[in-house]
Design a protein around this motif. Structure first.
Motif, PDB file in Angstrom:
ATOM      1  N   SER A  35       0.846  -1.199   0.000  1.00 44.93           N
ATOM      2  CA  SER A  35       0.000   0.000   0.000  1.00 44.93           C
ATOM      3  C   SER A  35       0.877   1.244   0.000  1.00 44.93           C
ATOM      4  CB  SER A  35      -0.900   0.003   1.235  1.00 44.93           C
ATOM      5  OG  SER A  35      -0.119   0.229   2.400  1.00 44.93           O
ATOM      6  N   LEU A  36       0.255   2.362  -0.340  1.00 47.91           N
ATOM      7  CA  LEU A  36       0.984   3.625  -0.327  1.00 47.91           C
ATOM      8  C   LEU A  36       1.531   3.916   1.068  1.00 47.91           C
ATOM      9  CD1 LEU A  36      -1.401   5.887  -2.480  1.00 47.91           C
ATOM     10  CD2 LEU A  36       0.607   4.602  -3.224  1.00 47.91           C
ATOM     11  N   GLY A  37       0.717   3.628   2.086  1.00 45.57           N
ATOM     12  CA  GLY A  37       1.138   3.843   3.466  1.00 45.57           C
ATOM     13  C   GLY A  37       2.331   2.987   3.853  1.00 45.57           C
ATOM     14  N   GLU A  38       2.329   1.720   3.438  1.00 45.29           N
ATOM     15  CA  GLU A  38       3.445   0.818   3.747  1.00 45.29           C
ATOM     16  C   GLU A  38       4.734   1.308   3.082  1.00 45.29           C
ATOM     17  OE1 GLU A  38       1.315  -3.556   4.174  1.00 45.29           O
ATOM     18  OE2 GLU A  38       1.625  -2.715   2.169  1.00 45.29           O
ATOM     19  N   ILE A  39       4.622   1.701   1.835  1.00 44.70           N
ATOM     20  CA  ILE A  39       5.801   2.186   1.107  1.00 44.70           C
ATOM     21  C   ILE A  39       6.307   3.476   1.738  1.00 44.70           C
ATOM     22  CG2 ILE A  39       6.679   3.025  -1.110  1.00 44.70           C
ATOM     23  CD1 ILE A  39       4.503   1.223  -2.439  1.00 44.70           C
ATOM     24  N   ALA A  40       5.375   4.372   2.061  1.00 40.95           N
ATOM     25  CA  ALA A  40       5.746   5.658   2.667  1.00 40.95           C
ATOM     26  C   ALA A  40       6.461   5.440   4.000  1.00 40.95           C
ATOM     27  CB  ALA A  40       4.505   6.517   2.865  1.00 40.95           C
ATOM     28  N   GLN A  41       5.922   4.564   4.804  1.00 42.15           N
ATOM     29  CA  GLN A  41       6.518   4.306   6.115  1.00 42.15           C
ATOM     30  C   GLN A  41       7.907   3.674   5.966  1.00 42.15           C
ATOM     31  OE1 GLN A  41       4.213   1.713   8.595  1.00 42.15           O
ATOM     32  NE2 GLN A  41       5.396   2.182  10.429  1.00 42.15           N
ATOM     33  N   GLU A  42       8.024   2.729   5.059  1.00 38.84           N
ATOM     34  CA  GLU A  42       9.303   2.044   4.854  1.00 38.84           C
ATOM     35  C   GLU A  42      10.385   2.997   4.339  1.00 38.84           C
ATOM     36  OE1 GLU A  42      10.488  -1.051   1.557  1.00 38.84           O
ATOM     37  OE2 GLU A  42       9.424  -2.100   3.182  1.00 38.84           O
ATOM     38  N   ARG A  43       9.991   3.965   3.540  1.00 44.93           N
ATOM     39  CA  ARG A  43      10.956   4.871   2.902  1.00 44.93           C
ATOM     40  C   ARG A  43      11.085   6.230   3.590  1.00 44.93           C
ATOM     41  NH1 ARG A  43      12.877   2.407  -1.519  1.00 44.93           N
ATOM     42  NH2 ARG A  43      11.581   0.717  -2.229  1.00 44.93           N
ATOM     43  N   GLY A  44      10.223   6.479   4.549  1.00 49.71           N
ATOM     44  CA  GLY A  44      10.296   7.745   5.267  1.00 49.71           C
ATOM     45  C   GLY A  44       9.839   8.935   4.443  1.00 49.71           C
ATOM     46  N   ILE A  45       8.864   8.707   3.568  1.00 51.16           N
ATOM     47  CA  ILE A  45       8.295   9.801   2.778  1.00 51.16           C
ATOM     48  C   ILE A  45       6.783   9.793   2.974  1.00 51.16           C
ATOM     49  CG2 ILE A  45      10.144   9.914   1.067  1.00 51.16           C
ATOM     50  CD1 ILE A  45       8.525   8.171  -0.791  1.00 51.16           C
ATOM     51  N   GLY A  49       3.598  11.675  -1.488  1.00 50.55           N
ATOM     52  CA  GLY A  49       4.835  11.587  -2.265  1.00 50.55           C
ATOM     53  C   GLY A  49       4.931  10.270  -3.010  1.00 50.55           C
ATOM     54  N   VAL A  50       4.534   9.189  -2.344  1.00 53.08           N
ATOM     55  CA  VAL A  50       4.541   7.867  -2.986  1.00 53.08           C
ATOM     56  C   VAL A  50       3.536   7.852  -4.134  1.00 53.08           C
ATOM     57  CG1 VAL A  50       4.072   5.406  -2.664  1.00 53.08           C
ATOM     58  CG2 VAL A  50       5.314   6.672  -0.899  1.00 53.08           C
ATOM     59  N   HIS A  51       2.334   8.367  -3.872  1.00 56.21           N
ATOM     60  CA  HIS A  51       1.291   8.410  -4.892  1.00 56.21           C
ATOM     61  C   HIS A  51       1.772   9.180  -6.122  1.00 56.21           C
ATOM     62  CE1 HIS A  51      -2.285  10.169  -6.864  1.00 56.21           C
ATOM     63  NE2 HIS A  51      -2.793   8.968  -6.659  1.00 56.21           N
ATOM     64  N   ASP A  52       2.347  10.362  -5.883  1.00 57.58           N
ATOM     65  CA  ASP A  52       2.836  11.196  -6.990  1.00 57.58           C
ATOM     66  C   ASP A  52       3.947  10.487  -7.772  1.00 57.58           C
ATOM     67  OD1 ASP A  52       1.038  13.126  -6.199  1.00 57.58           O
ATOM     68  OD2 ASP A  52       2.536  14.413  -5.244  1.00 57.58           O
ATOM     69  N   LEU A  53       4.831   9.807  -7.068  1.00 53.97           N
ATOM     70  CA  LEU A  53       5.937   9.103  -7.715  1.00 53.97           C
ATOM     71  C   LEU A  53       5.419   7.966  -8.598  1.00 53.97           C
ATOM     72  CD1 LEU A  53       8.993   8.749  -8.068  1.00 53.97           C
ATOM     73  CD2 LEU A  53       8.955   7.274  -6.061  1.00 53.97           C
ATOM     74  N   ILE A  54       4.440   7.233  -8.109  1.00 57.19           N
ATOM     75  CA  ILE A  54       3.868   6.131  -8.889  1.00 57.19           C
ATOM     76  C   ILE A  54       3.167   6.670 -10.130  1.00 57.19           C
ATOM     77  CG2 ILE A  54       2.115   4.299  -8.875  1.00 57.19           C
ATOM     78  CD1 ILE A  54       2.924   3.859  -5.888  1.00 57.19           C
ATOM     79  N   LYS A  55       2.418   7.760  -9.975  1.00 59.07           N
ATOM     80  CA  LYS A  55       1.749   8.373 -11.132  1.00 59.07           C
ATOM     81  C   LYS A  55       2.777   8.872 -12.154  1.00 59.07           C
ATOM     82  CE  LYS A  55      -2.535   7.896 -10.151  1.00 59.07           C
ATOM     83  NZ  LYS A  55      -3.299   6.924 -10.894  1.00 59.07           N
ATOM     84  N   ARG A  56       3.862   9.467 -11.657  1.00 63.52           N
ATOM     85  CA  ARG A  56       4.918   9.954 -12.547  1.00 63.52           C
ATOM     86  C   ARG A  56       5.555   8.783 -13.295  1.00 63.52           C
ATOM     87  NH1 ARG A  56       8.804  11.842  -9.151  1.00 63.52           N
ATOM     88  NH2 ARG A  56       7.287  13.310  -8.352  1.00 63.52           N
ATOM     89  N   CYS A  57       5.807   7.697 -12.587  1.00 62.70           N
ATOM     90  CA  CYS A  57       6.388   6.503 -13.233  1.00 62.70           C
ATOM     91  C   CYS A  57       5.439   5.948 -14.288  1.00 62.70           C
ATOM     92  CB  CYS A  57       6.707   5.436 -12.190  1.00 62.70           C
ATOM     93  SG  CYS A  57       8.107   5.834 -11.136  1.00 62.70           S
TER      94      CYS A  57
END
Length: 129
Positions: A35-45, A49-57
């Motif tokens: 999930s976006l929350g899991e990725i955000a927590q793991e990466r400290g963002i 930010g995770v959502h925007d990065l995935i959309k950009r990718c």
């Protein structure tokens, strides 16, 4: 095309063109189904930010495909190979019918038509590649 399938195909073909950070986050989202929350927590963002990065990718990968058409060509080649397989099976059944039936000429003609169609598809596939 199913969104997840499309994302994985695009990533398989063009993922190496992303930065290491983009690739890693996108992989977590698409392949590991985090999930976006899991990725955000793991990466400290942030989640945003995770959502925007995935959309950009997604946008970057789509742009590569619109210019290079590798996934499109691969999908077309895959369909052609499936058709070759179907025709090969048809020729195989025709060959069995040829052995079992008195109508050798009809079976041989059907087999010849299948083989011509297979050859044509194979030539198209080679031209595409």
């Amino acid at each position: 095309m199913d969104k997840i399938y499309e994302q994985t195909m695009l990533f398989d073909f063009y993922g190496e063109l992303l930065t290491e950070h983009q690739r890693s986050v996108y992989e977590d989202a698409v392949y590991r189904d985090m999930s976006l929350g899991e990725i955000a927590q793991e990466r400290g963002i942030s989640r945003q930010g995770v959502h925007d990065l995935i959309k950009r990718c997604d946008r970057i990968l789509q742009e590569y495909e619109s210019k290079l058409h590798l996934v499109e060509r691969f999908t077309k080649a895959k369909k052609t190979v499936a058709e070759i397989e179907r025709l090969t099976l048809s020729a195989q059944y025709s060959e069995k019918a040829d052995e079992e039936a008195d109508e050798r000429a009809d079976a041989t003609q059907a087999q010849g038509e299948c083989l011509r169609a297979i050859r044509k598809l194979a030539q198209e596939l080679l031209e595409e590649l």
